[in-house]
Motif scaffolding. Structure first.
Motif, PDB file in Angstrom:
ATOM      1  N   LEU A   1       0.891  -1.140   0.063  1.00  0.00           N
ATOM      2  CA  LEU A   1      -0.036  -0.042  -0.013  1.00  0.00           C
ATOM      3  C   LEU A   1       0.707   1.229  -0.159  1.00  0.00           C
ATOM      4  O   LEU A   1       0.786   2.261  -0.632  1.00  0.00           O
ATOM      5  CB  LEU A   1      -1.044  -0.046   0.925  1.00  0.00           C
ATOM      6  CG  LEU A   1      -2.219  -1.206   1.041  1.00  0.00           C
ATOM      7  CD1 LEU A   1      -2.976  -1.038   2.391  1.00  0.00           C
ATOM      8  CD2 LEU A   1      -3.089  -0.783  -0.166  1.00  0.00           C
ATOM      9  N   LYS A   2       1.887   1.187   0.930  1.00  0.00           N
ATOM     10  CA  LYS A   2       2.587   2.537   0.746  1.00  0.00           C
ATOM     11  C   LYS A   2       3.375   2.688  -0.459  1.00  0.00           C
ATOM     12  O   LYS A   2       3.736   3.817  -0.747  1.00  0.00           O
ATOM     13  CB  LYS A   2       3.752   2.300   1.979  1.00  0.00           C
ATOM     14  CG  LYS A   2       3.226   2.168   3.163  1.00  0.00           C
ATOM     15  CD  LYS A   2       4.105   1.976   4.417  1.00  0.00           C
ATOM     16  CE  LYS A   2       3.556   2.221   5.776  1.00  0.00           C
ATOM     17  NZ  LYS A   2       4.297   1.874   6.915  1.00  0.00           N
ATOM     18  N   SER A   3       3.820   1.547  -1.260  1.00  0.00           N
ATOM     19  CA  SER A   3       4.599   1.555  -2.478  1.00  0.00           C
ATOM     20  C   SER A   3       3.621   2.304  -3.709  1.00  0.00           C
ATOM     21  O   SER A   3       4.251   2.798  -4.494  1.00  0.00           O
ATOM     22  CB  SER A   3       4.746   0.081  -2.935  1.00  0.00           C
ATOM     23  OG  SER A   3       3.815  -0.629  -3.513  1.00  0.00           O
ATOM     24  N   ILE A   4       2.296   2.436  -3.404  1.00  0.00           N
ATOM     25  CA  ILE A   4       1.510   2.970  -4.455  1.00  0.00           C
ATOM     26  C   ILE A   4       1.710   4.625  -4.243  1.00  0.00           C
ATOM     27  O   ILE A   4       0.874   5.299  -5.115  1.00  0.00           O
ATOM     28  CB  ILE A   4      -0.073   2.408  -4.524  1.00  0.00           C
ATOM     29  CG1 ILE A   4      -0.734   2.838  -3.174  1.00  0.00           C
ATOM     30  CG2 ILE A   4       0.012   0.749  -4.726  1.00  0.00           C
ATOM     31  CD1 ILE A   4      -2.074   2.187  -3.189  1.00  0.00           C
ATOM     32  N   GLY A   5       2.010   5.156  -3.248  1.00  0.00           N
ATOM     33  CA  GLY A   5       2.353   6.348  -3.042  1.00  0.00           C
ATOM     34  C   GLY A   5       1.169   7.241  -2.657  1.00  0.00           C
ATOM     35  O   GLY A   5       0.481   6.887  -1.611  1.00  0.00           O
ATOM     36  N   GLU A   6       0.843   8.293  -3.711  1.00  0.00           N
ATOM     37  CA  GLU A   6      -0.159   9.207  -3.319  1.00  0.00           C
ATOM     38  C   GLU A   6      -1.423   8.784  -3.151  1.00  0.00           C
ATOM     39  O   GLU A   6      -2.090   9.072  -2.086  1.00  0.00           O
ATOM     40  CB  GLU A   6      -0.153  10.220  -4.436  1.00  0.00           C
ATOM     41  CG  GLU A   6      -1.246  11.447  -4.043  1.00  0.00           C
ATOM     42  CD  GLU A   6      -0.993  12.424  -5.303  1.00  0.00           C
ATOM     43  OE1 GLU A   6      -1.790  13.131  -5.421  1.00  0.00           O
ATOM     44  OE2 GLU A   6       0.072  12.321  -6.164  1.00  0.00           O
ATOM     45  N   PRO A   7      -2.065   7.686  -3.674  1.00  0.00           N
ATOM     46  CA  PRO A   7      -3.365   7.295  -3.417  1.00  0.00           C
ATOM     47  C   PRO A   7      -3.574   6.557  -2.220  1.00  0.00           C
ATOM     48  O   PRO A   7      -4.455   7.001  -1.271  1.00  0.00           O
ATOM     49  CB  PRO A   7      -3.607   6.051  -4.541  1.00  0.00           C
ATOM     50  CG  PRO A   7      -2.663   6.370  -5.752  1.00  0.00           C
ATOM     51  CD  PRO A   7      -1.620   7.114  -5.233  1.00  0.00           C
ATOM     52  N   TYR A   8      -2.150   5.945  -1.577  1.00  0.00           N
ATOM     53  CA  TYR A   8      -2.382   5.554  -0.407  1.00  0.00           C
ATOM     54  C   TYR A   8      -2.409   6.700   0.759  1.00  0.00           C
ATOM     55  O   TYR A   8      -3.034   6.872   1.634  1.00  0.00           O
ATOM     56  CB  TYR A   8      -1.149   4.789   0.139  1.00  0.00           C
ATOM     57  CG  TYR A   8      -1.005   4.401   1.639  1.00  0.00           C
ATOM     58  CD1 TYR A   8      -1.651   3.224   2.021  1.00  0.00           C
ATOM     59  CD2 TYR A   8      -0.074   4.982   2.139  1.00  0.00           C
ATOM     60  CE1 TYR A   8      -1.346   3.225   3.432  1.00  0.00           C
ATOM     61  CE2 TYR A   8       0.547   4.634   3.446  1.00  0.00           C
ATOM     62  CZ  TYR A   8      -0.488   3.715   3.955  1.00  0.00           C
ATOM     63  OH  TYR A   8      -0.271   3.433   5.482  1.00  0.00           O
TER      64      TYR A   8
END
Length: 72
Positions: free
Chosen positions: A50-57
């Motif tokens: 989840l953290k790797s998807i960045g802005e959406p997270y």
């Protein structure tokens, strides 16, 4: 009560009534429902993804922090 990235929320654990849940356990949640009990390794992998998807997270966590649900 669960802690989602520092935000505490009440969730429904009715779907896991046959599980032996205790404070400190990890659960996979979606829209306020605990869907399954998971181990710490699986929880860490899910959080890393989840953290790797960045802005959406980050947007989702910000929205969660801004939405206050009072328990009473």
């Amino acid at each position: 009560m669960v802690d989602v990235s520092g935000v505490r929320r009440a969730i429904n654990i009715g779907l896991l009534e046959d599980e032996d849940l205790a404070p400190g356990d990890w659960v996979l949640i979606h829209v306020g429902f605990a869907l399954s009990k998971i181990d710490e390794v699986e929880a860490a992998a899910a959080l890393d993804f989840l953290k790797s998807i960045g802005e959406p997270y980050e947007d989702e966590i910000a929205a969660l922090r801004e939405s206050t649900i009072e328990q009473g």
